[in-house]
Write a protein that holds these residues in place. Structure first.
Motif, PDB file in Angstrom:
ATOM      1  N   PHE A 231       0.810  -1.223   0.000  1.00 15.85           N
ATOM      2  CA  PHE A 231       0.000   0.000   0.000  1.00 15.85           C
ATOM      3  C   PHE A 231       0.841   1.270   0.000  1.00 15.85           C
ATOM      4  CE2 PHE A 231      -2.713  -3.268   2.121  1.00 15.85           C
ATOM      5  CZ  PHE A 231      -3.580  -3.431   1.038  1.00 15.85           C
ATOM      6  N   LEU A 232       2.130   1.143   0.198  1.00 11.70           N
ATOM      7  CA  LEU A 232       3.002   2.316   0.121  1.00 11.70           C
ATOM      8  C   LEU A 232       3.295   2.700  -1.328  1.00 11.70           C
ATOM      9  CD1 LEU A 232       5.514   1.573   3.026  1.00 11.70           C
ATOM     10  CD2 LEU A 232       3.476   3.016   3.055  1.00 11.70           C
ATOM     11  N   PHE A 233       3.017   1.771  -2.234  1.00 13.55           N
ATOM     12  CA  PHE A 233       3.224   2.076  -3.653  1.00 13.55           C
ATOM     13  C   PHE A 233       1.914   2.544  -4.254  1.00 13.55           C
ATOM     14  CE2 PHE A 233       6.560  -0.962  -2.614  1.00 13.55           C
ATOM     15  CZ  PHE A 233       7.673  -0.345  -3.176  1.00 13.55           C
ATOM     16  N   HIS A 234       1.788   3.843  -4.450  1.00  6.48           N
ATOM     17  CA  HIS A 234       0.613   4.297  -5.195  1.00  6.48           C
ATOM     18  C   HIS A 234       1.040   5.335  -6.207  1.00  6.48           C
ATOM     19  CE1 HIS A 234       0.791   6.988  -1.752  1.00  6.48           C
ATOM     20  NE2 HIS A 234       0.495   5.964  -0.984  1.00  6.48           N
ATOM     21  N   TYR A 235       0.741   5.041  -7.425  1.00 12.82           N
ATOM     22  CA  TYR A 235       1.123   5.913  -8.526  1.00 12.82           C
ATOM     23  C   TYR A 235      -0.156   6.552  -9.057  1.00 12.82           C
ATOM     24  CZ  TYR A 235       5.303   3.080  -8.008  1.00 12.82           C
ATOM     25  OH  TYR A 235       6.408   2.462  -7.492  1.00 12.82           O
ATOM     26  N   ASN A 236      -0.107   7.786  -9.439  1.00 16.57           N
ATOM     27  CA  ASN A 236      -1.305   8.532  -9.859  1.00 16.57           C
ATOM     28  C   ASN A 236      -2.380   8.440  -8.772  1.00 16.57           C
ATOM     29  OD1 ASN A 236       0.036   8.656 -12.419  1.00 16.57           O
ATOM     30  ND2 ASN A 236      -0.827   6.644 -12.854  1.00 16.57           N
TER      31      ASN A 236
ATOM     32  N   GLU B 264       9.354  -0.361 -12.721  1.00 15.75           N
ATOM     33  CA  GLU B 264      10.410   0.652 -12.708  1.00 15.75           C
ATOM     34  C   GLU B 264      11.080   0.721 -11.333  1.00 15.75           C
ATOM     35  OE1 GLU B 264      12.257   2.540 -14.758  1.00 15.75           O
ATOM     36  OE2 GLU B 264      11.247   1.164 -16.125  1.00 15.75           O
ATOM     37  N   HIS B 265      10.284   0.603 -10.252  1.00 12.85           N
ATOM     38  CA  HIS B 265      10.880   0.630  -8.919  1.00 12.85           C
ATOM     39  C   HIS B 265      11.817  -0.557  -8.723  1.00 12.85           C
ATOM     40  CE1 HIS B 265      11.256   0.003  -4.551  1.00 12.85           C
ATOM     41  NE2 HIS B 265      11.389   1.311  -4.541  1.00 12.85           N
ATOM     42  N   ILE B 266      11.416  -1.727  -9.229  1.00 14.16           N
ATOM     43  CA  ILE B 266      12.305  -2.892  -9.143  1.00 14.16           C
ATOM     44  C   ILE B 266      13.627  -2.572  -9.848  1.00 14.16           C
ATOM     45  CG2 ILE B 266      12.674  -5.282  -9.895  1.00 14.16           C
ATOM     46  CD1 ILE B 266       9.750  -5.827  -9.398  1.00 14.16           C
ATOM     47  N   ARG B 267      13.528  -1.943 -11.020  1.00 14.42           N
ATOM     48  CA  ARG B 267      14.763  -1.591 -11.741  1.00 14.42           C
ATOM     49  C   ARG B 267      15.603  -0.592 -10.951  1.00 14.42           C
ATOM     50  NH1 ARG B 267      14.924  -4.065 -16.423  1.00 14.42           N
ATOM     51  NH2 ARG B 267      13.013  -4.509 -17.577  1.00 14.42           N
ATOM     52  N   LYS B 268      14.929   0.349 -10.286  1.00 13.56           N
ATOM     53  CA  LYS B 268      15.660   1.330  -9.464  1.00 13.56           C
ATOM     54  C   LYS B 268      16.416   0.628  -8.341  1.00 13.56           C
ATOM     55  CE  LYS B 268      12.124   4.870 -10.245  1.00 13.56           C
ATOM     56  NZ  LYS B 268      10.983   5.580  -9.617  1.00 13.56           N
ATOM     57  N   VAL B 269      15.737  -0.310  -7.677  1.00  8.58           N
ATOM     58  CA  VAL B 269      16.364  -1.052  -6.578  1.00  8.58           C
ATOM     59  C   VAL B 269      17.597  -1.802  -7.099  1.00  8.58           C
ATOM     60  CG1 VAL B 269      16.062  -2.944  -4.931  1.00  8.58           C
ATOM     61  CG2 VAL B 269      14.204  -1.296  -5.304  1.00  8.58           C
ATOM     62  N   MET B 270      17.428  -2.479  -8.223  1.00  5.77           N
ATOM     63  CA  MET B 270      18.534  -3.272  -8.748  1.00  5.77           C
ATOM     64  C   MET B 270      19.688  -2.369  -9.190  1.00  5.77           C
ATOM     65  SD  MET B 270      17.370  -6.159  -8.024  1.00  5.77           S
ATOM     66  CE  MET B 270      18.075  -7.641  -8.753  1.00  5.77           C
TER      67      MET B 270
ATOM     68  N   ARG C  21      16.029   9.032   3.378  1.00  2.99           N
ATOM     69  CA  ARG C  21      15.117  10.139   3.703  1.00  2.99           C
ATOM     70  C   ARG C  21      13.872  10.090   2.815  1.00  2.99           C
ATOM     71  NH1 ARG C  21      18.781  14.144   3.004  1.00  2.99           N
ATOM     72  NH2 ARG C  21      19.761  13.622   4.993  1.00  2.99           N
ATOM     73  N   LYS C  22      14.066   9.783   1.526  1.00  2.71           N
ATOM     74  CA  LYS C  22      12.926   9.665   0.604  1.00  2.71           C
ATOM     75  C   LYS C  22      11.997   8.535   1.012  1.00  2.71           C
ATOM     76  CE  LYS C  22      14.719  11.818  -3.501  1.00  2.71           C
ATOM     77  NZ  LYS C  22      15.669  11.687  -4.597  1.00  2.71           N
ATOM     78  N   HIS C  23      12.580   7.431   1.466  1.00  2.00           N
ATOM     79  CA  HIS C  23      11.736   6.301   1.858  1.00  2.00           C
ATOM     80  C   HIS C  23      10.983   6.591   3.152  1.00  2.00           C
ATOM     81  CE1 HIS C  23      13.808   4.296  -1.402  1.00  2.00           C
ATOM     82  NE2 HIS C  23      12.804   3.453  -1.399  1.00  2.00           N
ATOM     83  N   ARG C  24      11.621   7.315   4.052  1.00  2.00           N
ATOM     84  CA  ARG C  24      10.882   7.716   5.250  1.00  2.00           C
ATOM     85  C   ARG C  24       9.700   8.600   4.837  1.00  2.00           C
ATOM     86  NH1 ARG C  24      13.265  11.607   9.903  1.00  2.00           N
ATOM     87  NH2 ARG C  24      13.173  13.040   8.156  1.00  2.00           N
TER      88      ARG C  24
HETATM   89  C1  HEM Z   1      11.500   5.186  -4.718  1.00  5.13           C
HETATM   90  C2  HEM Z   1       8.976   2.334  -1.707  1.00  5.13           C
HETATM   91  C3  HEM Z   1      12.884  -0.435  -1.036  1.00  5.13           C
HETATM   92  C4  HEM Z   1      15.350   2.290  -4.177  1.00  5.13           C
HETATM   93  C5  HEM Z   1      10.470   4.633  -3.979  1.00  5.13           C
HETATM   94  C6  HEM Z   1       9.102   5.116  -3.953  1.00  5.13           C
HETATM   95  C7  HEM Z   1       8.405   4.312  -3.119  1.00  5.13           C
HETATM   96  C8  HEM Z   1       9.309   3.317  -2.596  1.00  5.13           C
HETATM   97  C9  HEM Z   1       6.914   4.401  -2.770  1.00  5.13           C
HETATM   98  C10 HEM Z   1       8.574   6.309  -4.760  1.00  5.13           C
HETATM   99  C11 HEM Z   1       7.888   5.818  -6.017  1.00  5.13           C
HETATM  100  C12 HEM Z   1       8.827   5.221  -7.034  1.00  5.13           C
HETATM  101  O1  HEM Z   1       9.881   5.813  -7.349  1.00  5.13           O
HETATM  102  O2  HEM Z   1       8.513   4.115  -7.527  1.00  5.13           O
HETATM  103  C13 HEM Z   1       9.824   1.330  -1.256  1.00  5.13           C
HETATM  104  C14 HEM Z   1       9.446   0.314  -0.288  1.00  5.13           C
HETATM  105  C15 HEM Z   1      10.548  -0.470  -0.109  1.00  5.13           C
HETATM  106  C16 HEM Z   1      11.607   0.068  -0.951  1.00  5.13           C
HETATM  107  C17 HEM Z   1       8.079   0.157   0.370  1.00  5.13           C
HETATM  108  C18 HEM Z   1      10.735  -1.657   0.811  1.00  5.13           C
HETATM  109  C19 HEM Z   1      10.364  -1.606   2.095  1.00  5.13           C
HETATM  110  C20 HEM Z   1      13.902   0.080  -1.814  1.00  5.13           C
HETATM  111  C21 HEM Z   1      15.243  -0.440  -1.839  1.00  5.13           C
HETATM  112  C22 HEM Z   1      15.943   0.338  -2.712  1.00  5.13           C
HETATM  113  C23 HEM Z   1      15.023   1.335  -3.240  1.00  5.13           C
HETATM  114  C24 HEM Z   1      15.762  -1.635  -1.043  1.00  5.13           C
HETATM  115  C25 HEM Z   1      17.391   0.256  -3.104  1.00  5.13           C
HETATM  116  C26 HEM Z   1      18.349  -0.102  -2.257  1.00  5.13           C
HETATM  117  C27 HEM Z   1      14.513   3.307  -4.606  1.00  5.13           C
HETATM  118  C28 HEM Z   1      14.922   4.367  -5.521  1.00  5.13           C
HETATM  119  C29 HEM Z   1      13.817   5.196  -5.648  1.00  5.13           C
HETATM  120  C30 HEM Z   1      12.758   4.635  -4.838  1.00  5.13           C
HETATM  121  C31 HEM Z   1      16.283   4.517  -6.175  1.00  5.13           C
HETATM  122  C32 HEM Z   1      13.736   6.478  -6.473  1.00  5.13           C
HETATM  123  C33 HEM Z   1      14.139   7.622  -5.553  1.00  5.13           C
HETATM  124  C34 HEM Z   1      14.133   8.945  -6.260  1.00  5.13           C
HETATM  125  O3  HEM Z   1      13.101   9.310  -6.842  1.00  5.13           O
HETATM  126  O4  HEM Z   1      15.166   9.630  -6.212  1.00  5.13           O
HETATM  127  N1  HEM Z   1      10.569   3.541  -3.143  1.00  5.13           N
HETATM  128  N2  HEM Z   1      11.117   1.158  -1.636  1.00  5.13           N
HETATM  129  N3  HEM Z   1      13.797   1.151  -2.668  1.00  5.13           N
HETATM  130  N4  HEM Z   1      13.221   3.504  -4.224  1.00  5.13           N
HETATM  131 FE1  HEM Z   1      12.171   2.329  -2.941  1.00  5.13          FE
END
Ligand code: HEM
Length: 148
Positions: free
Chosen positions: A38-43, A61-67, A92-95
């Motif tokens: 539920f933390l992922f909501h787009y539009n 796309e988020h999966i790709r960002k993580v990887m 900080r962004k995730h908080r």
């Molecule tokens: C952005 C949630 C884990 C990397 C975001 C966004 C959300 C989110 C809601 C903003 C929407 C988006 O860009 O898709 C979460 C949740 C996680 C998680 C709930 C797990 C509890 C991670 C992990 C990584 C990561 C493990 C990488 C180590 C990123 C990046 C962005 C992002 C690079 C883009 C930040 C930006 O816009 O500058 N995440 N995320 N996330 N996340 Fe995550």
């Protein structure tokens, strides 16, 4: 092999198909903590279930960002402090989007799960230990984003 070699060699295998292994990671994460979906909501629309989230273009796309972040950490495994500021900002962004720091413990378990599934016998205890330490270092930097 040193821990750094174990990291680089195992990531070389897994990174051939980042989207697949990243999907395994998040499928596991949502099994362990379903409410994270539920933390992922787009539009501004919420996903009604995990499957809908996993198959959406934005979440992909988020999966790709993580990887990409993991790829950067592996690429900088000799000098992880160079990512420190970036990772603090990422924390900080995730908080800001409502993620609790504790959830990154479950993310770590899910990462190890995906690596184990992807690497099979190559995921030795030493390789597991090397990844645990790398992940702990990444989360230590990200955790500063939850301070104050
Ligand atoms: C952005 C949630 C884990 C990397 C975001 C966004 C959300 C989110 C809601 C903003 C929407 C988006 O860009 O898709 C979460 C949740 C996680 C998680 C709930 C797990 C509890 C991670 C992990 C990584 C990561 C493990 C990488 C180590 C990123 C990046 C962005 C992002 C690079 C883009 C930040 C930006 O816009 O500058 N995440 N995320 N996330 N996340 Fe995550």
């Amino acid at each position: 092999e040193t821990q750094k070699d174990l990291i680089r060699d195992s990531w070389h295998i897994v990174s051939q198909d980042q989207l697949h292994h990243g999907t395994v990671l998040f499928t596991r994460l949502f099994q362990l903590e379903p409410e994270l979906v539920f933390l992922f909501h787009y539009n501004s629309s919420e996903f009604s279930d995990v499957q809908e989230c996993l198959s959406s273009a934005e979440f992909t796309e988020h999966i790709r960002k993580v990887m990409t972040v993991i790829d950067a950490a592996v690429g900088s495994v000799d000098s992880l402090s160079s990512l420190d500021e970036y990772l603090t900002g990422l924390g900080r962004k995730h908080r800001a989007v409502g993620v609790k720091l504790e959830s990154f413990k479950t993310v770590g378990e899910s990462l190890l799960y995906a690596l184990e599934l992807g690497l099979g016998d190559a995921f030795t205890p030493d390789t597991r230990e090397a990844w645990s330490q790398l992940y702990a270092t990444v989360v230590r930097s990200m955790s500063r984003g939850w301070r104050r």
